[in-house]
Design a protein around this motif. Structure first.
Motif, PDB file in Angstrom:
ATOM      1  N   ARG A   1       0.854  -1.185   0.000  1.00  0.00           N
ATOM      2  CA  ARG A   1       0.000   0.000   0.000  1.00  0.00           C
ATOM      3  C   ARG A   1       0.892   1.237   0.000  1.00  0.00           C
ATOM      4  N   LEU A   2       0.675   2.137  -0.944  1.00  0.00           N
ATOM      5  CA  LEU A   2       1.511   3.324  -1.094  1.00  0.00           C
ATOM      6  C   LEU A   2       0.965   4.503  -0.306  1.00  0.00           C
ATOM      7  N   CYS A   3       1.863   5.225   0.333  1.00  0.00           N
ATOM      8  CA  CYS A   3       1.524   6.476   1.019  1.00  0.00           C
ATOM      9  C   CYS A   3       2.548   7.532   0.615  1.00  0.00           C
ATOM     10  N   HIS A   4       2.083   8.753   0.393  1.00  0.00           N
ATOM     11  CA  HIS A   4       2.954   9.854   0.006  1.00  0.00           C
ATOM     12  C   HIS A   4       3.020  10.875   1.132  1.00  0.00           C
ATOM     13  N   VAL A   5       4.233  11.257   1.506  1.00  0.00           N
ATOM     14  CA  VAL A   5       4.460  12.262   2.544  1.00  0.00           C
ATOM     15  C   VAL A   5       5.094  13.475   1.876  1.00  0.00           C
ATOM     16  N   PRO A   6       4.406  14.619   1.829  1.00  0.00           N
ATOM     17  CA  PRO A   6       4.910  15.790   1.103  1.00  0.00           C
ATOM     18  C   PRO A   6       6.245  16.302   1.652  1.00  0.00           C
ATOM     19  N   ARG A   7       6.933  17.030   0.824  1.00  0.00           N
ATOM     20  CA  ARG A   7       8.223  17.605   1.196  1.00  0.00           C
ATOM     21  C   ARG A   7       8.076  18.489   2.434  1.00  0.00           C
ATOM     22  N   GLY A   8       8.969  18.311   3.383  1.00  0.00           N
ATOM     23  CA  GLY A   8       8.969  19.135   4.582  1.00  0.00           C
ATOM     24  C   GLY A   8       8.104  18.608   5.705  1.00  0.00           C
ATOM     25  N   ALA A   9       7.239  17.633   5.407  1.00  0.00           N
ATOM     26  CA  ALA A   9       6.335  17.129   6.445  1.00  0.00           C
ATOM     27  C   ALA A   9       7.034  16.145   7.375  1.00  0.00           C
ATOM     28  N   GLY A  10       8.036  15.420   6.866  1.00  0.00           N
ATOM     29  CA  GLY A  10       8.716  14.426   7.684  1.00  0.00           C
ATOM     30  C   GLY A  10       7.796  13.262   8.025  1.00  0.00           C
ATOM     31  N   LEU A  11       8.335  12.314   8.760  1.00  0.00           N
ATOM     32  CA  LEU A  11       7.545  11.127   9.089  1.00  0.00           C
ATOM     33  C   LEU A  11       6.876  11.188  10.454  1.00  0.00           C
TER      34      LEU A  11
ATOM     35  N   ALA B   1      15.268  14.103  -2.338  1.00  0.00           N
ATOM     36  CA  ALA B   1      16.518  14.607  -1.766  1.00  0.00           C
ATOM     37  C   ALA B   1      17.205  13.504  -0.961  1.00  0.00           C
ATOM     38  N   ASP B   2      16.412  12.696  -0.301  1.00  0.00           N
ATOM     39  CA  ASP B   2      16.908  11.510   0.389  1.00  0.00           C
ATOM     40  C   ASP B   2      16.478  10.300  -0.424  1.00  0.00           C
ATOM     41  N   ALA B   3      17.332   9.871  -1.351  1.00  0.00           N
ATOM     42  CA  ALA B   3      16.977   8.799  -2.290  1.00  0.00           C
ATOM     43  C   ALA B   3      17.469   7.436  -1.836  1.00  0.00           C
ATOM     44  N   ARG B   4      17.951   7.336  -0.610  1.00  0.00           N
ATOM     45  CA  ARG B   4      18.476   6.062  -0.117  1.00  0.00           C
ATOM     46  C   ARG B   4      17.328   5.211   0.410  1.00  0.00           C
ATOM     47  N   ALA B   5      16.966   4.185  -0.344  1.00  0.00           N
ATOM     48  CA  ALA B   5      15.871   3.306   0.067  1.00  0.00           C
ATOM     49  C   ALA B   5      16.256   2.546   1.332  1.00  0.00           C
TER      50      ALA B   5
ATOM     51  N   VAL C   1      13.112   9.906  14.857  1.00  0.00           N
ATOM     52  CA  VAL C   1      12.406  10.333  13.646  1.00  0.00           C
ATOM     53  C   VAL C   1      12.843  11.719  13.202  1.00  0.00           C
ATOM     54  N   SER C   2      13.086  12.610  14.155  1.00  0.00           N
ATOM     55  CA  SER C   2      13.404  13.998  13.819  1.00  0.00           C
ATOM     56  C   SER C   2      14.748  14.154  13.132  1.00  0.00           C
ATOM     57  N   THR C   3      15.652  13.172  13.279  1.00  0.00           N
ATOM     58  CA  THR C   3      16.979  13.276  12.681  1.00  0.00           C
ATOM     59  C   THR C   3      17.230  12.243  11.581  1.00  0.00           C
ATOM     60  N   ALA C   4      16.389  11.225  11.472  1.00  0.00           N
ATOM     61  CA  ALA C   4      16.628  10.140  10.513  1.00  0.00           C
ATOM     62  C   ALA C   4      16.185  10.478   9.099  1.00  0.00           C
ATOM     63  N   PHE C   5      15.357  11.517   8.946  1.00  0.00           N
ATOM     64  CA  PHE C   5      14.799  11.827   7.639  1.00  0.00           C
ATOM     65  C   PHE C   5      15.045  13.289   7.282  1.00  0.00           C
ATOM     66  N   ASP C   6      15.279  13.523   5.994  1.00  0.00           N
ATOM     67  CA  ASP C   6      15.644  14.837   5.485  1.00  0.00           C
ATOM     68  C   ASP C   6      14.397  15.720   5.356  1.00  0.00           C
ATOM     69  N   PRO C   7      14.328  16.860   6.051  1.00  0.00           N
ATOM     70  CA  PRO C   7      13.150  17.727   5.949  1.00  0.00           C
ATOM     71  C   PRO C   7      12.971  18.352   4.573  1.00  0.00           C
ATOM     72  N   ASN C   8      14.014  18.310   3.733  1.00  0.00           N
ATOM     73  CA  ASN C   8      13.921  18.862   2.382  1.00  0.00           C
ATOM     74  C   ASN C   8      13.457  17.837   1.345  1.00  0.00           C
ATOM     75  N   SER C   9      13.184  16.629   1.790  1.00  0.00           N
ATOM     76  CA  SER C   9      12.795  15.554   0.882  1.00  0.00           C
ATOM     77  C   SER C   9      11.333  15.182   1.099  1.00  0.00           C
ATOM     78  N   PHE C  10      10.638  14.836   0.014  1.00  0.00           N
ATOM     79  CA  PHE C  10       9.370  14.133   0.213  1.00  0.00           C
ATOM     80  C   PHE C  10       9.682  12.656   0.316  1.00  0.00           C
TER      81      PHE C  10
END
Length: 303
Positions: A203-213, A237-241, A285-294
């Motif tokens: 199931r796919l979910c999209h998180v907009p840029r800047g929203a974070g997880l 911006a964070d393309a590392r799967a 969560v606040s540091t593991a993901f790039d805030p500039n990436s969706f």
């Protein structure tokens, strides 16, 4: 083991843009259909037991209209045929993959307010685990393979990288010539392949840029607490799967996710070695993901 550098890439919208998903909106995978027998045969050839599930997407169907990774740079699109025989993929049956490598990790905080982990079992697929040198472009494929190994934790039916590329060509999601390339894939392609190869539901979910997880913590907690499997994550911006295996919330405002990183290069001997090198572990969560990436998420569940 060494840390291979994952792809750093821009994103593109699908060729025929559709209405983009709202924040946190999810899309179910496409309805299953019958794919040509020749592709089922290719998929089975990549399986040690010659078995594959029912194909999941009729030929010519395309993925939901979420933003996703481009095909990569010219260098990344060089063909697999250019690799020397020393990095030719070996039989999946010959691999010695580690299973459930998160077991034994302590919670990230002393007194968690709530904690949920995936159910079932999985195998840890990573760079080079089948003899193919896919450093710099293969993290999406390896994460997809981990998803395909769930919930039994077996390599039976898990497609090889070339079989994945052939399937995406057959579905019409990728142009001719994609098979044999070193172009990366993301969550959208992974959801298509889960359906095609008869794996768990995606199931796919999209998180907009800047929203974070952080805004997805409730969804992730419900997913894991409800028996869900690993969740693939990838962005622009964070393309590392990578894969998420659990979520934890502390008594204060801190929240953590359990991350399985496929960028390990080498032959890990046991889960403790991976945990010590932080290829699997809890991250805030606040540091593991790039805030500039969706980000796109692919949440797996049992059929």
């Amino acid at each position: 083991m060494s840390r291979g550098r994952g792809p750093r890439a821009g994103e593109r919208p699908p060729k025929q843009p559709r209405a983009r998903a709202a924040h946190g909106a999810c899309a179910q995978r496409p309805t299953r259909g019958a794919a040509p027998a020749k592709w089922a045969a290719r998929a089975c050839a990549a399986s040690p037991a010659g078995r594959c599930g029912q194909p999941g997407l009729p030929s010519g169907r395309r993925a939901p209209g979420l933003p996703r990774a481009s095909g990569g740079s010219a260098g990344a699109r060089a063909t697999l045929a250019e690799h020397p025989p020393s990095v030719t993929a070996v039989s999946l049956a010959a691999m010695e993959l580690l299973k459930d490598v998160h077991l034994g990790l302590a919670p990230p905080c002393p007194s968690p307010a709530r904690l949920a982990l995936l159910s079932g079992h999985y195998l840890y697929y990573h760079y080079g685990c089948d003899g193919l040198d896919d450093r710099g472009w293969g993290c999406g494929y390896r994460t997809l393979q981990t998803l395909c190994s769930w919930p039994e934790g077996q390599s039976t039916g898990v497609p090889g990288l070339v079989a994945v590329q052939a399937a995406l060509e057959d579905m019409g999601d990728k142009p001719p010539g994609f098979q044999g390339s070193r172009s990366w894939i993301g969550c959208v392609e992974a959801s298509l392949c889960l359906a095609y190869f008869g794996g768990p539901q995606g199931r796919l979910c999209h998180v907009p840029r800047g929203a974070g997880l952080r805004g997805e913590l409730e969804r992730l907690y419900s997913h894991f607490a409800g028996g869900g499997g690993p969740v693939m994550v990838g962005g622009d911006a964070d393309a590392r799967a990578k894969a998420l295996l659990g979520v934890c919330e502390g008594p204060d405002s801190h929240a953590y996710v359990l991350i399985l990183d496929p960028h390990c290069w080498g032959t890990p001997k046991n889960p403790s070695e991976l945990q010590a090198a932080q290829w699997v572990g809890w991250q805030e969560v606040s540091t593991a993901f790039d805030p500039n990436s969706f980000y796109n998420l692919c949440l797996t569940s049992r059929n």
